[in-house]
Write a protein that holds these residues in place. Structure first.
Motif, PDB file in Angstrom:
ATOM      1  N   ALA A   1     -49.478 -11.843  50.720  1.00 56.39           N
ATOM      2  CA  ALA A   1     -48.036 -12.036  51.088  1.00 56.39           C
ATOM      3  C   ALA A   1     -47.237 -12.351  50.055  1.00 56.39           C
ATOM      4  O   ALA A   1     -45.988 -11.916  49.861  1.00 56.39           O
ATOM      5  N   VAL A   2     -47.838 -12.977  49.041  1.00 52.64           N
ATOM      6  CA  VAL A   2     -46.794 -13.275  47.646  1.00 52.64           C
ATOM      7  C   VAL A   2     -47.475 -12.296  46.688  1.00 52.64           C
ATOM      8  O   VAL A   2     -46.530 -12.003  45.896  1.00 52.64           O
ATOM      9  N   ASP A   3     -48.658 -12.247  46.615  1.00 56.19           N
ATOM     10  CA  ASP A   3     -49.214 -11.302  45.279  1.00 56.19           C
ATOM     11  C   ASP A   3     -49.980 -10.122  46.010  1.00 56.19           C
ATOM     12  O   ASP A   3     -51.201 -10.365  46.073  1.00 56.19           O
ATOM     13  N   MET A   4     -49.308  -9.010  46.049  1.00 59.06           N
ATOM     14  CA  MET A   4     -47.822  -9.125  46.008  1.00 59.06           C
ATOM     15  C   MET A   4     -47.399  -7.884  47.058  1.00 59.06           C
ATOM     16  O   MET A   4     -46.634  -7.089  46.695  1.00 59.06           O
ATOM     17  N   LYS A   5     -47.966  -8.090  48.143  1.00 59.35           N
ATOM     18  CA  LYS A   5     -47.875  -6.932  49.100  1.00 59.35           C
ATOM     19  C   LYS A   5     -46.445  -7.310  49.873  1.00 59.35           C
ATOM     20  O   LYS A   5     -45.731  -6.490  50.541  1.00 59.35           O
ATOM     21  N   GLY A   6     -45.735  -8.448  49.946  1.00 59.15           N
ATOM     22  CA  GLY A   6     -44.633  -8.601  50.332  1.00 59.15           C
ATOM     23  C   GLY A   6     -43.484  -8.002  49.375  1.00 59.15           C
ATOM     24  O   GLY A   6     -42.485  -7.555  49.687  1.00 59.15           O
ATOM     25  N   SER A   7     -43.780  -8.158  48.061  1.00 63.03           N
ATOM     26  CA  SER A   7     -42.808  -7.246  47.411  1.00 63.03           C
ATOM     27  C   SER A   7     -42.888  -5.633  47.232  1.00 63.03           C
ATOM     28  O   SER A   7     -41.933  -5.237  47.259  1.00 63.03           O
ATOM     29  N   ASP A   8     -44.089  -5.188  47.577  1.00 59.98           N
ATOM     30  CA  ASP A   8     -44.328  -3.842  47.631  1.00 59.98           C
ATOM     31  C   ASP A   8     -43.520  -3.592  49.148  1.00 59.98           C
ATOM     32  O   ASP A   8     -42.843  -2.567  49.141  1.00 59.98           O
ATOM     33  N   ALA A   9     -43.470  -4.322  49.966  1.00 65.93           N
ATOM     34  CA  ALA A   9     -42.940  -3.901  51.213  1.00 65.93           C
ATOM     35  C   ALA A   9     -41.287  -4.050  51.112  1.00 65.93           C
ATOM     36  O   ALA A   9     -40.443  -3.388  51.595  1.00 65.93           O
ATOM     37  N   MET A  10     -40.716  -4.985  50.132  1.00 64.01           N
ATOM     38  CA  MET A  10     -39.260  -5.110  49.952  1.00 64.01           C
ATOM     39  C   MET A  10     -39.050  -3.641  49.070  1.00 64.01           C
ATOM     40  O   MET A  10     -37.924  -2.955  49.480  1.00 64.01           O
TER      41      MET A  10
ATOM     42  N   GLY B   1     -34.546 -10.996  49.655  1.00 67.14           N
ATOM     43  CA  GLY B   1     -35.280 -10.226  48.434  1.00 67.14           C
ATOM     44  C   GLY B   1     -34.792  -8.734  48.428  1.00 67.14           C
ATOM     45  O   GLY B   1     -34.567  -8.184  47.323  1.00 67.14           O
ATOM     46  N   ILE B   2     -34.670  -8.231  49.719  1.00 66.38           N
ATOM     47  CA  ILE B   2     -34.556  -6.908  49.741  1.00 66.38           C
ATOM     48  C   ILE B   2     -32.815  -6.778  49.297  1.00 66.38           C
ATOM     49  O   ILE B   2     -32.453  -5.834  48.989  1.00 66.38           O
ATOM     50  N   ARG B   3     -32.026  -7.675  49.614  1.00 69.75           N
ATOM     51  CA  ARG B   3     -30.646  -7.598  49.174  1.00 69.75           C
ATOM     52  C   ARG B   3     -30.488  -7.793  47.587  1.00 69.75           C
ATOM     53  O   ARG B   3     -29.740  -6.864  46.993  1.00 69.75           O
ATOM     54  N   VAL B   4     -31.217  -8.788  47.069  1.00 69.96           N
ATOM     55  CA  VAL B   4     -30.962  -8.614  45.608  1.00 69.96           C
ATOM     56  C   VAL B   4     -31.869  -7.541  44.902  1.00 69.96           C
ATOM     57  O   VAL B   4     -31.024  -6.873  44.179  1.00 69.96           O
ATOM     58  N   LEU B   5     -32.754  -6.914  45.457  1.00 71.10           N
ATOM     59  CA  LEU B   5     -33.438  -5.982  44.935  1.00 71.10           C
ATOM     60  C   LEU B   5     -32.531  -4.851  44.975  1.00 71.10           C
ATOM     61  O   LEU B   5     -32.606  -4.001  44.032  1.00 71.10           O
ATOM     62  N   ASP B   6     -32.177  -4.628  46.038  1.00 73.73           N
ATOM     63  CA  ASP B   6     -31.056  -3.381  46.313  1.00 73.73           C
ATOM     64  C   ASP B   6     -29.825  -3.286  45.385  1.00 73.73           C
ATOM     65  O   ASP B   6     -29.260  -2.533  44.550  1.00 73.73           O
ATOM     66  N   ARG B   7     -29.369  -4.644  45.032  1.00 74.67           N
ATOM     67  CA  ARG B   7     -28.103  -4.681  44.094  1.00 74.67           C
ATOM     68  C   ARG B   7     -28.582  -4.393  42.799  1.00 74.67           C
ATOM     69  O   ARG B   7     -27.925  -3.676  41.835  1.00 74.67           O
ATOM     70  N   ALA B   8     -29.735  -4.982  42.445  1.00 71.26           N
ATOM     71  CA  ALA B   8     -30.461  -4.776  41.030  1.00 71.26           C
ATOM     72  C   ALA B   8     -30.491  -3.212  40.866  1.00 71.26           C
ATOM     73  O   ALA B   8     -30.279  -2.816  39.619  1.00 71.26           O
ATOM     74  N   LEU B   9     -31.275  -2.701  41.683  1.00 71.66           N
ATOM     75  CA  LEU B   9     -31.580  -1.145  41.309  1.00 71.66           C
ATOM     76  C   LEU B   9     -30.400  -0.301  41.374  1.00 71.66           C
ATOM     77  O   LEU B   9     -30.540   0.822  40.562  1.00 71.66           O
ATOM     78  N   LEU B  10     -29.540  -0.645  42.179  1.00 73.39           N
ATOM     79  CA  LEU B  10     -28.304   0.219  42.093  1.00 73.39           C
ATOM     80  C   LEU B  10     -27.314   0.030  41.139  1.00 73.39           C
ATOM     81  O   LEU B  10     -26.143   0.815  40.796  1.00 73.39           O
ATOM     82  N   THR B  11     -27.322  -1.256  40.437  1.00 75.56           N
ATOM     83  CA  THR B  11     -26.344  -1.414  39.162  1.00 75.56           C
ATOM     84  C   THR B  11     -27.076  -1.354  37.936  1.00 75.56           C
ATOM     85  O   THR B  11     -26.387  -1.259  36.951  1.00 75.56           O
ATOM     86  N   LEU B  12     -28.419  -1.283  37.891  1.00 78.18           N
ATOM     87  CA  LEU B  12     -29.084  -1.235  36.378  1.00 78.18           C
ATOM     88  C   LEU B  12     -28.928   0.158  35.857  1.00 78.18           C
ATOM     89  O   LEU B  12     -28.797   1.248  36.756  1.00 78.18           O
TER      90      LEU B  12
END
Length: 462
Positions: free
Chosen positions: A129-138, A451-462
């Motif tokens: 859930a944390v290490d790290m399939k939740g992140s894969d899902a995000m 997480g998906i909101r932060v990750l989305d913003r990060a990936l689109l602005t990097l």
């Protein structure tokens, strides 16, 4: 939670984030639970099967029009790599990586079956859930949302879902780097696991450590040799005694303080956050430096845990093996030690181990991985910090060095600079670190949706 996001000032662009919608909120939970249900336990030594989860990921990507590439070194040890094309063909590519394997889980110790992927009271339970399939899902959720909305990042995004991270990476990132480097063409930076989660020091602050370094891995095998004999006889060449003495010296050794640039930056920012005076981090006297750092850590309270494990090298004895009968003194004895080394600390580590083991005990590396560090004064780190602050205005984002390691070590061999950034906003009292390899691993639904909101913003602005 539709949101209009302004990207970093350095690009002058605007990013419409309405694609992170109710469907994305549902998908990230479903993907996390489904991936947990695929038992991808890695028992080490080649004993693991990631293929069921890899096939799931590949199907989810293909369904969104993203072409997956399947790579295996051995049957069942499956990796998935894909590329999302950016709008700027001249820009460097960004790698986003996560592993599909998990460590073993003893179901008798868990409150819920560890591979059931149950969602109870808005919390997803299960191994990974944390290490790290939740992140894969995000990651899956974000790129699928882009595909539905016709959104494209500025730079190519290479996705890597890997096998074998929980052991040696021989079947995973290590194999990809050695045999399929063309899949990562153009990648100069990466984001991966173990960073951007909420750390609650217990004083009302919310600290988000973003990974900008890793200690190197130095797993050792020690061998003591002596004179075999009867257990009733005096024996001054007892291999067990020699090994025990060496192991004790290693376990009791206090390593000197050595501050990498990442750890130095973390100490500086935490001292400022807590209004504490910063000691002389350039003190030439090792004892003075150690005293100053230890005193600062004492004043930082619970927040010190983010740094305390990375101001030194470490070596912890973990396994012992000797003898076969109580009345027989064996001719040899072995032990294993988990060593972790800071950037620039390899020579000191080697010299110290030679001294601590002594003339009667030999040692060798059984697994040796390099330490890493990434610049914290670079635009990438500032954009990651901004993405977190956009969705949590009270976030205190600090760089940190991971005590252990990730697949970033493997990808660094391709010249890729890695950051730990898989964002989760966690509630007070949720011990994120205890979830790693722990019993009753779980992640709140709200953390995944943040997480998906932060990750989305990060990936689109990097």
């Amino acid at each position: 939670m539709a949101d209009r996001i302004a990207s970093a000032g350095m690009t002058g662009a605007r990013v419409d984030a309405r694609h992170i919608d109710d469907r994305a909120d549902d998908e990230v939970v479903r993907f996390t639970a489904d991936l947990i249900r695929h038992d991808t336990t890695n028992r080490g030594g080649g004993d693991g099967v990631e293929r069921p989860a890899a096939e799931y990921v590949a199907a989810a990507l293909a369904d969104a029009g993203i072409e997956p590439v399947i790579v295996e070194k051995a049957t069942g040890r499956t990796n998935v790599v894909a590329r999302v094309a950016g709008t700027d063909p001249g820009a460097d590519a960004l790698l986003v990586h996560g592993h599909l394997d998990v460590v073993p889980a003893d179901a008798s110790e868990w409150s819920v079956p560890p591979f059931a992927g149950e969602v109870v009271d808005d919390v997803v339970w299960g191994r990974g859930a944390v290490d790290m399939k939740g992140s894969d899902a995000m990651v899956l959720t974000v790129v699928r949302a882009w595909a539905r909305a016709g959104v494209r990042p500025r730079r190519d995004i290479v996705l890597a879902f890997t096998a074998d991270e929980e052991d040696s990476a021989e079947f995973g990132a290590g194999h990809l780097v050695r045999h399929r480097p063309e899949l990562f063409e153009g990648c100069t930076e990466a984001i991966g696991e173990s960073g951007a989660y909420t750390y609650h020091p217990g004083d009302g602050r919310r600290i988000y450590p973003v990974g900008a370094g890793e200690r190197g891995t130095s797993w050792l095998a020690l061998t003591a040799r002596g004179r075999a004999g009867h257990g009733s006889k005096i024996n001054r060449e007892n291999a067990v005694t020699r090994l025990s003495a060496a192991v004790t010296r290693i376990g009791e050794h206090t390593w000197p303080v050595r501050l990498s640039p990442t750890v130095r930056a973390a100490l500086t920012e935490l001292a400022a956050l807590y209004g504490q005076p910063l000691p002389d981090l350039d003190a030439p006297d090792p004892d003075e430096l150690a005293r100053g750092v230890e005193e600062l850590l004492d004043r930082l309270g619970s927040a010190a845990a983010l740094v305390a494990g990375t101001v030194r090298n470490s070596a912890n004895p973990t396994m012992l093996d000797a003898g076969y009968k109580v009345n027989v003194i064996p001719g040899s004895a072995t032990a294993h030690v988990d060593g972790r080394v800071l950037p620039g600390g390899d020579e000191e580590f080697t010299t110290t181990l030679d001294r601590l083991t002594g003339p009667d005990v030999d040692w060798e590396y059984v697994h040796h991985e390099i330490p890493l560090q990434a610049p914290v004064d670079a635009p990438t780190f500032h954009l990651l910090r901004d993405a977190l602050r956009h969705f949590d205005a009270d976030a205190h984002v600090v760089p940190y060095c991971m005590t252990g390691g990730t697949d970033a070590k493997q990808f660094s061999r391709l010249g890729v600079t890695g950051y730990g950034f898989m964002p989760l906003r966690l509630p007070e009292g949720f011990d994120y670190q205890a979830m790693f390899h722990g019993v009753d691993e779980r992640v709140p639904v709200s953390a995944l949706r943040f997480g998906i909101r932060v990750l989305d913003r990060a990936l689109l602005t990097l």
